[in-house]
Design an enzyme around this catalytic site. Structure first.
Site, mmCIF file in Angstrom:
data_model
loop_
_atom_site.group_PDB
_atom_site.id
_atom_site.type_symbol
_atom_site.label_atom_id
_atom_site.label_comp_id
_atom_site.label_asym_id
_atom_site.label_seq_id
_atom_site.Cartn_x
_atom_site.Cartn_y
_atom_site.Cartn_z
ATOM 1 C CG HIS A 121 4.406 3.491 6.469
ATOM 2 N ND1 HIS A 121 3.081 3.556 6.697
ATOM 3 C CD2 HIS A 121 5.220 2.946 7.500
ATOM 4 C CE1 HIS A 121 3.167 3.312 8.108
ATOM 5 N NE2 HIS A 121 4.208 2.774 8.556
ATOM 6 C CG HIS A 128 0.599 -2.397 11.282
ATOM 7 N ND1 HIS A 128 -0.357 -1.900 12.222
ATOM 8 C CD2 HIS A 128 1.511 -1.351 11.403
ATOM 9 C CE1 HIS A 128 -0.017 -0.917 12.964
ATOM 10 N NE2 HIS A 128 1.276 -0.591 12.567
HETATM 11 O O1 G3P Z 1 8.195 3.145 10.127
HETATM 12 C C1 G3P Z 1 7.440 3.949 10.758
HETATM 13 C C2 G3P Z 1 5.921 3.405 11.184
HETATM 14 O O2 G3P Z 1 5.822 2.266 10.606
HETATM 15 C C3 G3P Z 1 5.866 3.373 12.771
HETATM 16 O O3 G3P Z 1 4.372 2.899 12.919
HETATM 17 O O4 G3P Z 1 2.378 1.741 13.432
HETATM 18 O O5 G3P Z 1 3.050 2.290 10.777
HETATM 19 O O6 G3P Z 1 4.277 0.430 12.334
HETATM 20 P P1 G3P Z 1 3.423 1.705 12.242
HETATM 21 CA CA CA Z 2 5.810 -0.210 10.799
#
Ligand code: G3P
Ligand code: CA
Length: 289
Positions: free
Chosen positions: A39, A81
């Site tokens: 992630h 992000h």
């Molecule tokens: O891939 C799932 C996740 O990235 C969604 O939440 O806020 O980390 O982008 P966020």
């Molecule tokens: Ca994400």
């Protein structure tokens, strides 16, 4: 070409075998091992959404990385992000008079001056916010696969088309890359747009729509990707009972799972993918039981 006609053409040219997402070969009731996705890269071990985070994922032996894509004031796609630069760069020091430091208010050249690693650790000082192009080159070099999130698309009209154009220029829409790319978003409209523009691309919706609405989602998304805390075995099973736009069953990737107990729990629910800042922890947990 009209989107529907393009869909038919894409399917005819590519065939269904080229359209699979990981785990989609499993039939209802079967459970393949979930795909583990790093992630924002391996973001527990390197600054999120940077090239070192992509490299760290590869070093740990993970093929899939997730990222977040937004757009600069002068129209360049960048990987970050938050909708502001404040948390993950030194923008407040470099541009003190530019609060609230929105990504969309800075040019690519200005963002390229920022340090996107020092906030995480002094060892990563000098790391930059990558452009999507730079990011794709690194993913390609590492032979990785990409779960690309269209982040905050409401702020960036037309960003889906722009992302797809860049991916096309980088050959990521070519047949040999099928199976290496998933495009996801919290915005159903954005996912639908991606599907309409480039029907062969595998897509994911971030969220947990009511079961009664899943048939609508199954028209344009291959995956339903909820936060792991909101999941249940029953919900996963309901998602699996639908057939997606590529005539495979809908899949589920859960996020963001960073400990062994949660990893085992969602594996028990039958998820197809687990998205984690600590993919090594998830892998160890899945191997141990
Ligand atoms: O891939 C799932 C996740 O990235 C969604 O939440 O806020 O980390 O982008 P966020
Ligand atoms: Ca994400």
């Amino acid at each position: 070409m009209h989107a529907r006609a393009a869909a038919v053409t894409a399917t005819a040219i590519l065939g269904t075998a080229a359209l699979l997402w990981p785990g989609s070969a499993a039939r209802a009731g079967e459970s393949a091992a979930p795909t583990v996705v790093a992630h924002r890269g391996a973001s527990a071990y390197a600054p999120e959404n940077t090239l070192p985070a992509v490299d760290k994922a590869a070093e740990l032996g993970f093929t899939w990385v997730e990222n977040d894509v937004q757009r600069t004031r002068d129209g360049r796609l960048v990987v970050i992000h938050d909708d502001t630069l404040a948390r993950t760069t030194n923008v407040e020091d470099v541009f003190p008079g530019r609060a609230p430091w929105k990504v969309k208010d800075f040019t690519a050249a200005e963002i390229a001056r920022l340090d996107a690693g020092g906030w995480y650790s002094p060892a990563y000082r000098g790391t930059r916010v990558p452009t999507l192009e730079q990011y794709m080159h690194r993913v390609e070099r590492n032979h990785e696969k990409l779960l690309l999130e269209v982040k905050n698309p409401e702020l960036y009209p037309g960003i889906e088309q722009q992302i797809l154009k860049l991916l096309g220029n980088e050959s990521w829409l070519d047949r040999q890359h099928r199976g290496r790319l998933i495009v996801q978003s919290f915005s159903a409209d954005s996912v639908r747009t991606v599907h309409d523009l480039e029907p062969a691309v595998v897509t994911g919706f971030l969220g947990k729509p009511p079961v009664s609405e899943l048939h609508e989602y199954a028209r344009f998304t291959d995956l339903i990707n909820p936060s792991y805390g909101s999941l249940s075995a029953g919900y996963v099973s309901s998602v699996h009972s639908f057939t997606g736009p590529h005539t495979k069953r809908l899949g589920v990737f859960a996020w963001t799972v960073n400990d062994a107990a949660a990893a085992r729990k969602v594996r028990g629910y039958g998820v197809d993918g687990i998205i984690s800042n600590k993919p090594d922890v998830v892998r160890a947990a899945l191997r141990a039981h």
